[in-house]
Design an enzyme around this catalytic site. Sequence first.
Site, PDB file in Angstrom:
ATOM      1  N   SER A  40       0.805  -1.262  -0.068  1.00 45.94           N
ATOM      2  CA  SER A  40      -0.021  -0.053   0.047  1.00 45.94           C
ATOM      3  C   SER A  40       0.819   1.425  -0.019  1.00 45.94           C
ATOM      4  CB  SER A  40      -1.023   0.059   1.225  1.00 45.94           C
ATOM      5  OG  SER A  40      -1.859  -1.030   1.316  1.00 45.94           O
TER       6      SER A  40
ATOM      7  N   HIS B  61      -3.838   0.311  -4.706  1.00 48.26           N
ATOM      8  CA  HIS B  61      -3.208  -0.774  -5.267  1.00 48.26           C
ATOM      9  C   HIS B  61      -3.703  -0.652  -6.773  1.00 48.26           C
ATOM     10  CE1 HIS B  61      -1.679  -3.367  -1.908  1.00 48.26           C
ATOM     11  NE2 HIS B  61      -2.448  -2.194  -1.270  1.00 48.26           N
TER      12      HIS B  61
ATOM     13  N   TYR C 125      -8.343 -10.628   3.108  1.00 53.19           N
ATOM     14  CA  TYR C 125      -9.561  -9.899   3.568  1.00 53.19           C
ATOM     15  C   TYR C 125     -10.776  -9.590   2.660  1.00 53.19           C
ATOM     16  CZ  TYR C 125      -7.222  -5.600   2.793  1.00 53.19           C
ATOM     17  OH  TYR C 125      -6.320  -4.616   2.211  1.00 53.19           O
ATOM     18  N   GLU C 126     -10.064  -9.595   1.164  1.00 58.78           N
ATOM     19  CA  GLU C 126     -11.152  -9.360   0.305  1.00 58.78           C
ATOM     20  C   GLU C 126     -12.129 -10.215  -0.310  1.00 58.78           C
ATOM     21  OE1 GLU C 126      -9.190  -6.907  -3.389  1.00 58.78           O
ATOM     22  OE2 GLU C 126      -7.204  -7.668  -2.172  1.00 58.78           O
TER      23      GLU C 126
ATOM     24  N   ASN D 209       2.373   3.587  10.615  1.00 57.84           N
ATOM     25  CA  ASN D 209       1.703   4.279  11.639  1.00 57.84           C
ATOM     26  C   ASN D 209       1.797   3.535  12.877  1.00 57.84           C
ATOM     27  OD1 ASN D 209      -0.308   2.523  10.125  1.00 57.84           O
ATOM     28  ND2 ASN D 209      -0.842   2.166  11.982  1.00 57.84           N
TER      29      ASN D 209
ATOM     30  N   HIS E   8      -5.581  -9.341  -1.476  1.00 58.14           N
ATOM     31  CA  HIS E   8      -5.456  -9.823   0.079  1.00 58.14           C
ATOM     32  C   HIS E   8      -6.649 -10.741   0.454  1.00 58.14           C
ATOM     33  CE1 HIS E   8      -4.049  -5.725  -0.372  1.00 58.14           C
ATOM     34  NE2 HIS E   8      -3.275  -5.874   0.763  1.00 58.14           N
TER      35      HIS E   8
ATOM     36  N   ALA F 236       2.864  -2.113   3.908  1.00 54.26           N
ATOM     37  CA  ALA F 236       2.590  -1.057   4.851  1.00 54.26           C
ATOM     38  C   ALA F 236       2.395  -1.727   6.167  1.00 54.26           C
ATOM     39  CB  ALA F 236       1.699  -0.075   4.391  1.00 54.26           C
TER      40      ALA F 236
ATOM     41  N   MET G  42      -1.593  -7.158   7.324  1.00 55.81           N
ATOM     42  CA  MET G  42      -2.910  -7.892   6.781  1.00 55.81           C
ATOM     43  C   MET G  42      -2.287  -8.715   5.405  1.00 55.81           C
ATOM     44  SD  MET G  42      -5.972  -5.108   7.099  1.00 55.81           S
ATOM     45  CE  MET G  42      -5.923  -3.999   8.604  1.00 55.81           C
ATOM     46  N   SER G  43      -1.000  -8.617   5.359  1.00 54.44           N
ATOM     47  CA  SER G  43      -0.576  -9.536   4.001  1.00 54.44           C
ATOM     48  C   SER G  43       0.789 -10.227   4.391  1.00 54.44           C
ATOM     49  CB  SER G  43      -0.331  -8.468   2.765  1.00 54.44           C
ATOM     50  OG  SER G  43       0.585  -7.327   3.281  1.00 54.44           O
TER      51      SER G  43
ATOM     52  N   HIS H 278      -6.785   4.457   6.853  1.00 57.25           N
ATOM     53  CA  HIS H 278      -5.943   4.071   5.720  1.00 57.25           C
ATOM     54  C   HIS H 278      -5.182   5.276   4.908  1.00 57.25           C
ATOM     55  CE1 HIS H 278      -4.566   1.209   2.529  1.00 57.25           C
ATOM     56  NE2 HIS H 278      -5.190   2.079   1.544  1.00 57.25           N
TER      57      HIS H 278
END
Length: 271
Positions: A29, A60, A84-85, A234, A82, A112, A210-211, A246
Amino acid sequence: MNLEKIMESVEFVKNKVKYIPEIGIILGSGLGDLAEEIEEKICVKYEDIPHMPKSTVAGHAGQFVFGKLEGKDVVMMQGRIHFYEGHPMEVLALPIHIMKYMGIEKLIVTNAAGGVNKEFNPGDLMIITDHINFAFTNPLIGKNDEKIGPRFPDVSNAYDKDLVELAESIGNKLNVNLKKGVYVMMTGPTYETPAEVNMVRILGGDAVGMSTVPDVLVAKHCGLKVLGISCITNMAAGILDQPLCHSEVIETSNKVKSTFTSLVREIIKNI
């Protein structure tokens, strides 16, 4: 995903691209601008490739970018797919297999991530030395094809020690204060709670995202050497008294873009 379906995807891409890349790079990201620096560029949209879904995440682009960088033939994933998609893990494995069968031997995985280690700051770059899989699933679950890789792959050196040393030496050369640490994957798409972040810290995690973990597991299964780099965009929940969003991820990625680009270009040149 079986080898027949993988090769259908590979053959589609080979008909678009007539050379063999030696290095693959996954751009996380806010880090996709590095793909704009590729020379002799050929782009292949994920959604056009058989069995590949469209990327749905802001920041993306959702395409493979083939070309030359620092004199090397490379392929970049400008954005990733991902868990989560809503895609099954085997779909997350497909782009790694495509790059492998296109010819790559080494893979640079970037992301990220939220900083869990309190000594980190937003904008830091962290070399991943190991990971913890809190997705509690694995892209290699299911019938194994020995033509792709072994049933029980060894991941004791998931992040190649020689590539880690190379990245460290280049960081020193460029005067980049690289961090090193353990990356922890959660499924998302919610950011972690303060209690979850505290748990990750107690268990030895330095950054959370998350990846990446599925990419690395598949890469090791099919014999690729992997280097992982996290951009700490962050501080994770509970460290600072502020909400997570995000847009902050993208904003911090943009601030560190030139440092990240210089680092990755120099790594590619020296691989």
